[in-house]
Design a protein around this motif. Sequence first.
Motif, mmCIF file in Angstrom:
data_model
loop_
_atom_site.group_PDB
_atom_site.id
_atom_site.type_symbol
_atom_site.label_atom_id
_atom_site.label_comp_id
_atom_site.label_asym_id
_atom_site.label_seq_id
_atom_site.Cartn_x
_atom_site.Cartn_y
_atom_site.Cartn_z
ATOM 1 N N SER A 42 0.814 -1.219 0.000
ATOM 2 C CA SER A 42 0.000 0.000 0.000
ATOM 3 C C SER A 42 0.844 1.264 0.000
ATOM 4 O O SER A 42 0.331 2.349 -0.295
ATOM 5 N N ILE A 43 2.119 1.137 0.305
ATOM 6 C CA ILE A 43 2.992 2.303 0.287
ATOM 7 C C ILE A 43 2.980 2.980 -1.081
ATOM 8 O O ILE A 43 3.088 4.201 -1.187
ATOM 9 N N TYR A 44 2.811 2.168 -2.119
ATOM 10 C CA TYR A 44 2.795 2.731 -3.470
ATOM 11 C C TYR A 44 1.563 3.601 -3.698
ATOM 12 O O TYR A 44 1.593 4.546 -4.491
ATOM 13 N N LEU A 45 0.484 3.283 -3.025
ATOM 14 C CA LEU A 45 -0.718 4.111 -3.129
ATOM 15 C C LEU A 45 -0.484 5.485 -2.520
ATOM 16 O O LEU A 45 -0.843 6.511 -3.107
ATOM 17 N N MET A 46 0.131 5.509 -1.336
ATOM 18 C CA MET A 46 0.391 6.789 -0.686
ATOM 19 C C MET A 46 1.402 7.607 -1.474
ATOM 20 O O MET A 46 1.251 8.827 -1.610
ATOM 21 N N ALA A 47 2.406 6.928 -1.999
ATOM 22 C CA ALA A 47 3.403 7.624 -2.820
ATOM 23 C C ALA A 47 2.750 8.194 -4.080
ATOM 24 O O ALA A 47 3.032 9.333 -4.493
ATOM 25 N N ALA A 48 1.846 7.420 -4.670
ATOM 26 C CA ALA A 48 1.133 7.890 -5.863
ATOM 27 C C ALA A 48 0.264 9.096 -5.523
ATOM 28 O O ALA A 48 0.157 10.049 -6.315
ATOM 29 N N GLY A 49 -0.338 9.074 -4.340
ATOM 30 C CA GLY A 49 -1.144 10.213 -3.902
ATOM 31 C C GLY A 49 -0.310 11.481 -3.821
ATOM 32 O O GLY A 49 -0.765 12.564 -4.237
ATOM 33 N N CYS A 50 0.893 11.354 -3.308
ATOM 34 C CA CYS A 50 1.793 12.513 -3.220
ATOM 35 C C CYS A 50 2.146 13.034 -4.604
ATOM 36 O O CYS A 50 2.183 14.249 -4.847
ATOM 37 N N VAL A 51 2.404 12.117 -5.529
ATOM 38 C CA VAL A 51 2.728 12.508 -6.905
ATOM 39 C C VAL A 51 1.547 13.235 -7.541
ATOM 40 O O VAL A 51 1.720 14.237 -8.257
ATOM 41 N N LEU A 52 0.340 12.755 -7.279
ATOM 42 C CA LEU A 52 -0.860 13.389 -7.832
ATOM 43 C C LEU A 52 -1.039 14.810 -7.287
ATOM 44 O O LEU A 52 -1.449 15.723 -8.014
ATOM 45 N N ILE A 53 -0.726 15.006 -6.006
ATOM 46 C CA ILE A 53 -0.808 16.349 -5.423
ATOM 47 C C ILE A 53 0.186 17.278 -6.096
ATOM 48 O O ILE A 53 -0.134 18.424 -6.454
ATOM 49 N N VAL A 54 1.406 16.790 -6.276
ATOM 50 C CA VAL A 54 2.442 17.588 -6.952
ATOM 51 C C VAL A 54 1.993 17.942 -8.367
ATOM 52 O O VAL A 54 2.167 19.081 -8.822
ATOM 53 N N ALA A 55 1.395 16.970 -9.064
ATOM 54 C CA ALA A 55 0.929 17.208 -10.429
ATOM 55 C C ALA A 55 -0.151 18.284 -10.462
ATOM 56 O O ALA A 55 -0.135 19.182 -11.314
ATOM 57 N N ALA A 56 -1.105 18.212 -9.520
ATOM 58 C CA ALA A 56 -2.190 19.203 -9.474
ATOM 59 C C ALA A 56 -1.636 20.605 -9.229
ATOM 60 O O ALA A 56 -2.036 21.576 -9.891
ATOM 61 N N LEU A 57 -0.715 20.726 -8.279
ATOM 62 C CA LEU A 57 -0.122 22.029 -7.978
ATOM 63 C C LEU A 57 0.721 22.530 -9.148
ATOM 64 O O LEU A 57 0.762 23.739 -9.420
#
Length: 260
Positions: free
Chosen positions: A33-48
């Motif tokens: 599940s760590i990959y899910l949280m890491a992906a979430g962080c990447v998605l936030i960076v992408a949105a910003l």
Amino acid sequence: MSVALEQWLLALAVVAAVLFMIISFLQKNGSKSIYLMAAGCVLIVAALSFRWYYTGRPPWATLYETASLLALATGIAATYGYHKKYSLPFYMIAAAFTASLVSFSALSWDPSPIISGSLNSGWLMVHVPVLMLSYGMFAISAAASFAIVFHIYSGKFDSVSMAKLDSIAYRSITAGMLLIIPGIIMGSIWANTAWGSYWSWDPKETWSLITVIVYLLYLILRRTGMKAEDAAFVSILGFLSVIFTYFGVSYIIPGLHSYA
């Protein structure tokens, strides 16, 4: 198009954080599940990043934009905490902070926000991210402190885990203090340029000072021998002050900083 994309990216980040919590709870450290949280962080960076590209300014001029920035800090903490096999409550709480902040950001997202003229300053580039990083450190300390309280009242007392959580809380608060004080100083310089006064006892300024005092009290009490179990409650009190400074002042008490 860009606005819809940004909000979808943030919505996906929320889903990733929630799935991370569910799978981590059910399968503990044996899951991926760590990959899910890491992906979430990447998605936030992408949105910003999209926000910055399409507006031509740093993506932290509004409350909901800074919420995503703050969520990024707690999301990274959750990812790192899981990777290092820290206490389950710690990274679950950090992930919950992330999901809540990103949800607020996505739901509040404005395609064409009206930005105050006072924000057209070079100080926007440094003042806001420094303060948000300090808030992120305080949120991480709160996650550790809530985890300590959980272990105390659940009876699942592990001296090694407790020592690690206490260390996280203490170091995070120390880092937060090293950031918030310069952030406030930079803000006062910016305030003098924008409003003609270094300090006007605006609600945001006042509550920022209260936050500093609470965390300074925490550090002093720790230096005088306060136990980790008791210090956790002071840490949580400090974080409540952060929440009111961040959200409460913006929505409840009108002031010069009401837009932030």
